[in-house]
Design a protein around this motif. Structure first.
Motif, mmCIF file in Angstrom:
data_model
loop_
_atom_site.group_PDB
_atom_site.id
_atom_site.type_symbol
_atom_site.label_atom_id
_atom_site.label_comp_id
_atom_site.label_asym_id
_atom_site.label_seq_id
_atom_site.Cartn_x
_atom_site.Cartn_y
_atom_site.Cartn_z
ATOM 1 N N PRO A 105 33.570 46.308 38.401
ATOM 2 C CA PRO A 105 34.391 46.576 37.216
ATOM 3 C C PRO A 105 34.736 45.295 36.481
ATOM 4 O O PRO A 105 34.823 44.230 37.081
ATOM 5 C CB PRO A 105 35.641 47.251 37.785
ATOM 6 C CG PRO A 105 35.723 46.794 39.196
ATOM 7 C CD PRO A 105 34.300 46.596 39.654
ATOM 8 N N GLU A 106 34.897 45.399 35.177
ATOM 9 C CA GLU A 106 35.310 44.261 34.366
ATOM 10 C C GLU A 106 36.749 43.903 34.709
ATOM 11 O O GLU A 106 37.620 44.775 34.776
ATOM 12 C CB GLU A 106 35.196 44.606 32.877
ATOM 13 C CG GLU A 106 35.493 43.469 31.928
ATOM 14 C CD GLU A 106 34.335 42.492 31.799
ATOM 15 O OE1 GLU A 106 34.560 41.413 31.231
ATOM 16 O OE2 GLU A 106 33.216 42.809 32.258
ATOM 17 N N GLY A 107 37.006 42.628 34.946
ATOM 18 C CA GLY A 107 38.349 42.181 35.253
ATOM 19 C C GLY A 107 39.151 41.867 33.999
ATOM 20 O O GLY A 107 38.625 41.876 32.883
ATOM 21 N N ALA A 108 40.418 41.552 34.199
ATOM 22 C CA ALA A 108 41.281 41.187 33.078
ATOM 23 C C ALA A 108 40.876 39.852 32.481
ATOM 24 O O ALA A 108 41.176 39.567 31.311
ATOM 25 C CB ALA A 108 42.742 41.141 33.534
ATOM 26 N N ASP A 109 40.206 39.008 33.269
ATOM 27 C CA ASP A 109 39.725 37.715 32.794
ATOM 28 C C ASP A 109 38.493 37.326 33.601
ATOM 29 O O ASP A 109 38.052 38.062 34.485
ATOM 30 C CB ASP A 109 40.819 36.644 32.896
ATOM 31 C CG ASP A 109 41.411 36.526 34.296
ATOM 32 O OD1 ASP A 109 40.751 36.955 35.277
ATOM 33 O OD2 ASP A 109 42.536 36.005 34.426
ATOM 34 N N SER A 113 36.864 39.062 37.099
ATOM 35 C CA SER A 113 35.507 39.625 37.082
ATOM 36 C C SER A 113 34.634 38.956 38.140
ATOM 37 O O SER A 113 33.847 39.616 38.824
ATOM 38 C CB SER A 113 34.877 39.449 35.695
ATOM 39 O OG SER A 113 35.523 40.239 34.730
ATOM 40 N N THR A 114 34.793 37.650 38.286
ATOM 41 C CA THR A 114 34.008 36.919 39.283
ATOM 42 C C THR A 114 34.395 37.339 40.698
ATOM 43 O O THR A 114 33.522 37.523 41.564
ATOM 44 C CB THR A 114 34.186 35.409 39.103
ATOM 45 O OG1 THR A 114 33.769 35.042 37.786
ATOM 46 C CG2 THR A 114 33.367 34.631 40.115
ATOM 47 N N ARG A 115 35.695 37.482 40.954
ATOM 48 C CA ARG A 115 36.124 37.938 42.289
ATOM 49 C C ARG A 115 35.555 39.325 42.584
ATOM 50 O O ARG A 115 35.101 39.593 43.710
ATOM 51 C CB ARG A 115 37.655 37.977 42.367
ATOM 52 C CG ARG A 115 38.320 36.614 42.469
ATOM 53 C CD ARG A 115 39.766 36.732 42.907
ATOM 54 N NE ARG A 115 40.569 37.516 41.965
ATOM 55 C CZ ARG A 115 41.189 37.011 40.905
ATOM 56 N NH1 ARG A 115 41.084 35.718 40.619
ATOM 57 N NH2 ARG A 115 41.912 37.788 40.118
ATOM 58 N N ASN A 116 35.557 40.199 41.600
ATOM 59 C CA ASN A 116 34.995 41.543 41.788
ATOM 60 C C ASN A 116 33.507 41.465 42.122
ATOM 61 O O ASN A 116 33.013 42.175 43.016
ATOM 62 C CB ASN A 116 35.203 42.377 40.523
ATOM 63 C CG ASN A 116 36.657 42.726 40.270
ATOM 64 O OD1 ASN A 116 37.506 42.610 41.161
ATOM 65 N ND2 ASN A 116 36.963 43.176 39.060
#
Length: 435
Positions: A105-109, A113-116
């Motif tokens: 999923p797209e992150g808030a920043d 997003s990278t952690r996801n």
């Protein structure tokens, strides 16, 4: 295990006389073709984006698919991965491919997003420990989010360029960690919609700089796979900088990258560029750029990139003839960059689309191998150019003859050439013996 494909069997080879829809009639992974297993020739890959992320929309209508993993949570991303690997197992697929946006999923920043992405990559790694399926290539989605509406590497905003580069780095890291065989760059919006707001020189330089940074990073992390560019001429932009194989070669030569980067050729994109698939494959081979392929087909009536599953065996035969002539795949493979029709709603549709595509490719491969082993086509081709094998002709090609020398030769030898038949119909009839 999920229940999405409940009741569907693993697909096995049953031969051309089988009436079982859930079987291979022509794709036998262990069949030997020109001294190599068919699975090792074709190196099939499943595209994560079309098979698991695409909602069934088109330019004139929205979502038609209702998949249980649709949604923007990590739990649903893991469910999607579970279903994906179940499908890989049903088909016996040796490879898969993904964009970052397909799997997380797209992150808030950027950091989220990278952690996801990193979490899903770890989850993929666990699943790959018990699966035969490996990663053919990874890539970054630098076209769907609104931040990329004016391109990524070619964006007039350097902040977008930086964001794109950072995203590519994370996707290269993910690909490297999963043992990917290649890394692909597809510039979905690297082009322009109007020249009125476009500086072609600036944008080309930006694209060259980004690609050089990608190559540098490949060597820095010790990634042994190939860097691949996927040519595309248009749609959604009016023009794109990687129009076709020849254009990509010119771009690579301009920036001194022709020995670092190869191409991933999609059939549908070749057609959009006004070429045949086999033309683009032959061009890539002649330029030393052949890497991998995305297999699909376009609807010749619609005129746009419909990404349908391949089913035209004569087309596949000509394509795989060029693949085999190029020496076959090394790090590359045959990725199904193809999607179901919006009305094909059932889980079995997803399986059977790939079964049919794999069978069509297998038939094409066997026909191509038979043509090469027969040798008539290559013998006739060699005969057509035989005059250039003479010592005098080779001196011309080596630069040992001038225009003046040619004039003297024509006069002294009394040369008055007559045209010779290209034998096109004979050659087409020859191909039809095999397909």
């Amino acid at each position: 295990m999920t229940d999405f494909f409940a009741g569907l069997p693993k697909i096995a080879y049953e031969g051309p006389d089988s009436t079982n829809d859930f079987s291979f009639r022509h794709y036998n992974p262990d069949e030997t073709v020109m001294g190599k297993r068919m699975e090792d020739h074709l190196r099939f890959a499943i595209a994560y984006w079309h098979s698991f992320a695409w909602p069934g929309g088109d330019p004139f209508g929205g979502q038609t698919f209702q998949r249980p993993w649709f949604g923007d949570t990590m739990d649903l991303a893991r469910l999607k991965a579970d279903v994906a690997f179940e499908m890989f197992d049903i088909l016996g697929a040796p490879f898969f491919c993904f964009h970052d946006a397909d799997v997380r999923p797209e992150g808030a920043d950027f950091a989220e997003s990278t952690r996801n992405l990193e979490e899903i990559v770890d989850y993929f790694g666990q699943k790959m420990e018990t699966s035969k399926t490996k990663l053919l290539w990874g890539t970054a989605n630098l076209f769907s989010h609104r931040r990329f509406m004016s391109g990524a590497a070619t964006n007039p905003d350097p902040d977008v360029f930086a964001y794109a580069g950072a995203t590519i780095k994370t996707c290269m890291d993910a690909t490297h960690k999963l043992g990917g065989a290649n890394y692909v760059l597809w510039g979905g919006r690297e082009g322009y919609e109007t020249l009125l707001n476009t500086d072609l020189s600036r944008e080309s330089e930006q694209a060259g700089r980004m690609l050089s940074m990608v190559v540098d990073y490949k060597h820095k992390i010790g990634f042994k796979g190939a860097i691949l560019i996927e040519p595309k001429p248009q749609e959604p932009t009016k023009h794109q900088y990687d129009y076709d194989v020849a254009t990509v070669y010119g771009f690579l030569k301009r920036f001194g990258l022709e020995n670092e980067v190869k191409v991933n050729i999609e059939q549908g994109h070749a057609i959009l560029a006004g070429h045949s698939f086999e033309h683009e494959l032959a061009m890539a081979s002649s330029l030393g750029l052949f890497g991998s392929i995305d297999i699909n087909r376009n609807d010749y009536q619609s005129g746009w990139d419909t990404d349908q599953f391949p089913n035209n065996v004569p087309e596949m035969a000509l394509a795989f003839y060029e693949v085999l002539k190029a020496g076959g795949f090394t790090t590359g493979g045959t990725n199904f960059d193809a999607k179901l029709r919006r009305q094909s709603l059932d889980p079995e549709d997803l399986i059977l689309a790939h079964v049919g595509g794999m069978d069509a490719c297998a038939r094409g491969l066997k026909a191509a191998a038979a043509m090469l082993e027969d040798g008539t086509l290559e013998a006739l081709r060699a005969e057509r150019y035989a005059g250039w094998d003479s010592d005098e002709s080779q001196k011309i090609l080596r630069g040992e003859r001038s225009l003046g020398d040619l004039e003297s030769h024509v006069r002294s030898a009394g040369i008055n050439p007559e045209p010779r038949s290209g034998r096109q119909e004979r050659l087409e009839n020859l191909v039809n013996r095999f397909v």
